[in-house]
Write a protein that holds these residues in place. Structure first.
Motif, PDB file in Angstrom:
ATOM      1  N   PRO A 190      10.867  13.092  41.473  1.00 56.60           N
ATOM      2  CA  PRO A 190       9.994  14.006  40.746  1.00 56.60           C
ATOM      3  C   PRO A 190       9.523  15.146  41.645  1.00 56.60           C
ATOM      4  CG  PRO A 190       8.748  12.086  41.413  1.00 56.60           C
ATOM      5  CD  PRO A 190      10.182  11.821  41.809  1.00 56.60           C
ATOM      6  N   PHE A 191       9.263  16.296  41.042  1.00 57.89           N
ATOM      7  CA  PHE A 191       8.682  17.416  41.784  1.00 57.89           C
ATOM      8  C   PHE A 191       7.761  18.194  40.846  1.00 57.89           C
ATOM      9  CE2 PHE A 191      12.518  19.166  39.891  1.00 57.89           C
ATOM     10  CZ  PHE A 191      12.153  20.444  39.477  1.00 57.89           C
ATOM     11  N   ILE A 192       6.856  18.958  41.433  1.00 51.91           N
ATOM     12  CA  ILE A 192       5.948  19.788  40.648  1.00 51.91           C
ATOM     13  C   ILE A 192       6.656  21.091  40.327  1.00 51.91           C
ATOM     14  CG2 ILE A 192       3.783  21.100  40.694  1.00 51.91           C
ATOM     15  CD1 ILE A 192       2.567  18.899  42.388  1.00 51.91           C
ATOM     16  N   SER A 193       6.843  21.354  39.045  1.00 53.13           N
ATOM     17  CA  SER A 193       7.541  22.577  38.640  1.00 53.13           C
ATOM     18  C   SER A 193       6.567  23.734  38.418  1.00 53.13           C
ATOM     19  CB  SER A 193       8.356  22.326  37.370  1.00 53.13           C
ATOM     20  OG  SER A 193       7.542  21.766  36.345  1.00 53.13           O
ATOM     21  N   THR A 194       5.450  23.462  37.749  1.00 52.96           N
ATOM     22  CA  THR A 194       4.413  24.489  37.543  1.00 52.96           C
ATOM     23  C   THR A 194       3.045  23.818  37.587  1.00 52.96           C
ATOM     24  OG1 THR A 194       4.410  24.231  35.124  1.00 52.96           O
ATOM     25  CG2 THR A 194       5.907  25.890  36.061  1.00 52.96           C
ATOM     26  N   TYR A 195       2.025  24.617  37.891  1.00 55.04           N
ATOM     27  CA  TYR A 195       0.660  24.094  37.860  1.00 55.04           C
ATOM     28  C   TYR A 195      -0.301  25.248  37.671  1.00 55.04           C
ATOM     29  CZ  TYR A 195       0.586  25.437  42.864  1.00 55.04           C
ATOM     30  OH  TYR A 195       0.676  26.118  44.053  1.00 55.04           O
ATOM     31  N   GLN A 196      -1.488  24.917  37.187  1.00 50.63           N
ATOM     32  CA  GLN A 196      -2.491  25.935  36.942  1.00 50.63           C
ATOM     33  C   GLN A 196      -3.772  25.598  37.695  1.00 50.63           C
ATOM     34  OE1 GLN A 196      -2.499  24.772  32.567  1.00 50.63           O
ATOM     35  NE2 GLN A 196      -4.695  25.228  32.815  1.00 50.63           N
ATOM     36  N   ALA A 201     -11.311  22.422  31.028  1.00 50.46           N
ATOM     37  CA  ALA A 201     -11.344  20.999  30.690  1.00 50.46           C
ATOM     38  C   ALA A 201     -12.352  20.242  31.538  1.00 50.46           C
ATOM     39  CB  ALA A 201      -9.959  20.401  30.870  1.00 50.46           C
ATOM     40  N   ASP A 202     -12.982  19.240  30.935  1.00 50.07           N
ATOM     41  CA  ASP A 202     -13.917  18.400  31.671  1.00 50.07           C
ATOM     42  C   ASP A 202     -13.198  17.445  32.616  1.00 50.07           C
ATOM     43  OD1 ASP A 202     -16.170  19.502  30.476  1.00 50.07           O
ATOM     44  OD2 ASP A 202     -16.139  18.074  28.811  1.00 50.07           O
ATOM     45  N   VAL A 203     -11.980  17.036  32.238  1.00 51.20           N
ATOM     46  CA  VAL A 203     -11.202  16.107  33.052  1.00 51.20           C
ATOM     47  C   VAL A 203      -9.793  16.666  33.217  1.00 51.20           C
ATOM     48  CG1 VAL A 203     -10.324  13.747  33.277  1.00 51.20           C
ATOM     49  CG2 VAL A 203     -12.534  14.162  32.186  1.00 51.20           C
ATOM     50  N   VAL A 204      -9.289  16.656  34.437  1.00 46.29           N
ATOM     51  CA  VAL A 204      -7.933  17.140  34.705  1.00 46.29           C
ATOM     52  C   VAL A 204      -7.141  16.051  35.422  1.00 46.29           C
ATOM     53  CG1 VAL A 204      -8.659  19.554  34.824  1.00 46.29           C
ATOM     54  CG2 VAL A 204      -8.564  18.196  36.917  1.00 46.29           C
ATOM     55  N   ALA A 205      -5.833  16.148  35.337  1.00 47.54           N
ATOM     56  CA  ALA A 205      -4.941  15.169  35.961  1.00 47.54           C
ATOM     57  C   ALA A 205      -4.095  15.844  37.027  1.00 47.54           C
ATOM     58  CB  ALA A 205      -4.040  14.530  34.906  1.00 47.54           C
ATOM     59  N   ILE A 206      -4.088  15.266  38.227  1.00 42.18           N
ATOM     60  CA  ILE A 206      -3.228  15.728  39.315  1.00 42.18           C
ATOM     61  C   ILE A 206      -2.243  14.609  39.634  1.00 42.18           C
ATOM     62  CG2 ILE A 206      -3.107  16.425  41.736  1.00 42.18           C
ATOM     63  CD1 ILE A 206      -5.829  17.695  41.450  1.00 42.18           C
ATOM     64  N   PRO A 207      -0.940  14.846  39.449  1.00 46.14           N
ATOM     65  CA  PRO A 207       0.048  13.783  39.674  1.00 46.14           C
ATOM     66  C   PRO A 207       0.435  13.647  41.143  1.00 46.14           C
ATOM     67  CG  PRO A 207       1.159  15.755  38.948  1.00 46.14           C
ATOM     68  CD  PRO A 207      -0.317  16.085  38.951  1.00 46.14           C
ATOM     69  N   GLU A 232      -3.377  22.268  47.471  1.00 46.78           N
ATOM     70  CA  GLU A 232      -3.978  23.427  46.804  1.00 46.78           C
ATOM     71  C   GLU A 232      -4.743  23.003  45.555  1.00 46.78           C
ATOM     72  OE1 GLU A 232      -2.825  27.932  45.262  1.00 46.78           O
ATOM     73  OE2 GLU A 232      -1.231  26.438  45.512  1.00 46.78           O
ATOM     74  N   LEU A 233      -4.166  22.081  44.792  1.00 46.35           N
ATOM     75  CA  LEU A 233      -4.827  21.617  43.575  1.00 46.35           C
ATOM     76  C   LEU A 233      -6.139  20.899  43.885  1.00 46.35           C
ATOM     77  CD1 LEU A 233      -1.626  20.387  41.756  1.00 46.35           C
ATOM     78  CD2 LEU A 233      -3.267  21.999  40.755  1.00 46.35           C
ATOM     79  N   PHE A 234      -6.110  19.960  44.814  1.00 39.30           N
ATOM     80  CA  PHE A 234      -7.327  19.225  45.152  1.00 39.30           C
ATOM     81  C   PHE A 234      -8.407  20.174  45.671  1.00 39.30           C
ATOM     82  CE2 PHE A 234      -4.678  15.261  45.508  1.00 39.30           C
ATOM     83  CZ  PHE A 234      -5.412  14.504  44.594  1.00 39.30           C
ATOM     84  N   LYS A 235      -8.048  21.030  46.605  1.00 35.54           N
ATOM     85  CA  LYS A 235      -9.057  21.920  47.201  1.00 35.54           C
ATOM     86  C   LYS A 235      -9.641  22.864  46.158  1.00 35.54           C
ATOM     87  CE  LYS A 235      -6.324  23.356  50.469  1.00 35.54           C
ATOM     88  NZ  LYS A 235      -5.844  24.167  51.624  1.00 35.54           N
ATOM     89  N   THR A 236      -8.796  23.361  45.271  1.00 43.21           N
ATOM     90  CA  THR A 236      -9.264  24.293  44.244  1.00 43.21           C
ATOM     91  C   THR A 236     -10.226  23.608  43.284  1.00 43.21           C
ATOM     92  OG1 THR A 236      -7.251  25.621  44.350  1.00 43.21           O
ATOM     93  CG2 THR A 236      -8.571  25.785  42.341  1.00 43.21           C
TER      94      THR A 236
END
Length: 264
Positions: A190-196, A201-207, A232-236
């Motif tokens: 698996p790989f991350i293709s896109t992210y925002q 949203a009150d709850v978000v999912a980071i895979p 980047e996702l966690f820090k943001t």
């Protein structure tokens, strides 16, 4: 069915030398000197050993910490012999740590772990109900050993209130906003293709992948991509006030999600 694990506090030089041998076997790097672990045990820290038929198969090492007027226990190492992993012994050692720490007067235990290690995520966040809002880039610098080589030593710092479940953990809703899209490469990884990086949203999912070590062994570039993008996702989202409060393992064989909830 797993054999019964007998857990006891360790303080003798001989026992701590045995811990060193298991540490080297599991982590594949230099061990902590016994003069350090002995000193910690004598001054508010603890080393717990887990035994099967009088054989040491796991241990947990902690020492006292102090920050901003608060005393807590720093949980530094937990290791299970390769022949006895995935039997629930890590959780048993942590629960024993909680009990001993409480008797010593602690109400908070903190530790760090690699956010890409899915088994650790499930134990720390999913089972023990610790929470996290701190991402530490290259926390320990370059480290030797199979588990650490090849990637920067980024870590999540988790906090475990051992006397009560956090309000964040107690109120985690089911489901989360999918801010990340994943796909599979020609190797089946698996790989991350896109992210925002923006959502209401009150709850978000980071895979994260369920086996980062295999990915790192077969495709180091892809493992590094996972590290950079999840960092980047966690820090943001931490900067926006989100806290890691849960783990969703119902994502198939190759992916599991961290659940992050925005603090009120």
């Amino acid at each position: 069915m797993a054999d019964e694990l007998i857990i006891k506090s360790l303080s003798s030089l001989e026992d701590l030398q045995e811990v060193q041998r298991l540490e080297i076997l599991v982590w594949g790097m230099d061990c902590i000197p016994t003069h350090q672990t002995l000193t910690a045990v004598k001054n508010g820290g603890l080393v717990l050993g887990g035994y099967i038929n009088d054989e040491l198969v796991g241990f947990q090492y902690s020492f006292p910490g102090f920050k901003e007027g608060r005393v807590f226990l720093c949980s530094h190492l937990l290791a299970i012999h390769p022949d006895h992993q995935k039997k629930g012994y890590g959780r048993l050692l942590k629960l024993a740590q909680k009990q001993v720490a409480s008797k010593k007067g602690y109400d908070l235990i903190i530790w760090t772990y690699d956010p890409l290690e899915s088994v650790n995520a499930n134990l720390n966040i999913g089972k023990l109900k610790a929470v996290c809002s701190t991402y530490m880039e290259d926390c320990y610098g370059t480290m030797k050993g199979t588990l650490n080589e090849g990637l920067s030593t980024d870590r999540l710092m988790v906090e475990w209130n051992i006397h009560q479940e956090s309000a964040e953990q107690a109120s985690v809703p089911i489901g989360a906003a999918p801010i990340v899209s994943t796909a599979f490469n020609e190797q089946g990884f698996p790989f991350i293709s896109t992210y925002q990086l923006e959502t209401d949203a009150d709850v978000v999912a980071i895979p994260i992948p369920t086996d980062i070590q295999k990915i790192k062994k077969d495709n180091l570039h892809l493992a590094m991509d996972w590290r950079l993008k999840t960092a980047e996702l966690f820090k943001t989202y931490f900067a926006k006030g989100y806290v890691v409060v849960g783990v969703d393992r119902e994502q198939g064989e190759h992916i599991q999600n961290y659940l992050l909830k925005k603090q009120e």
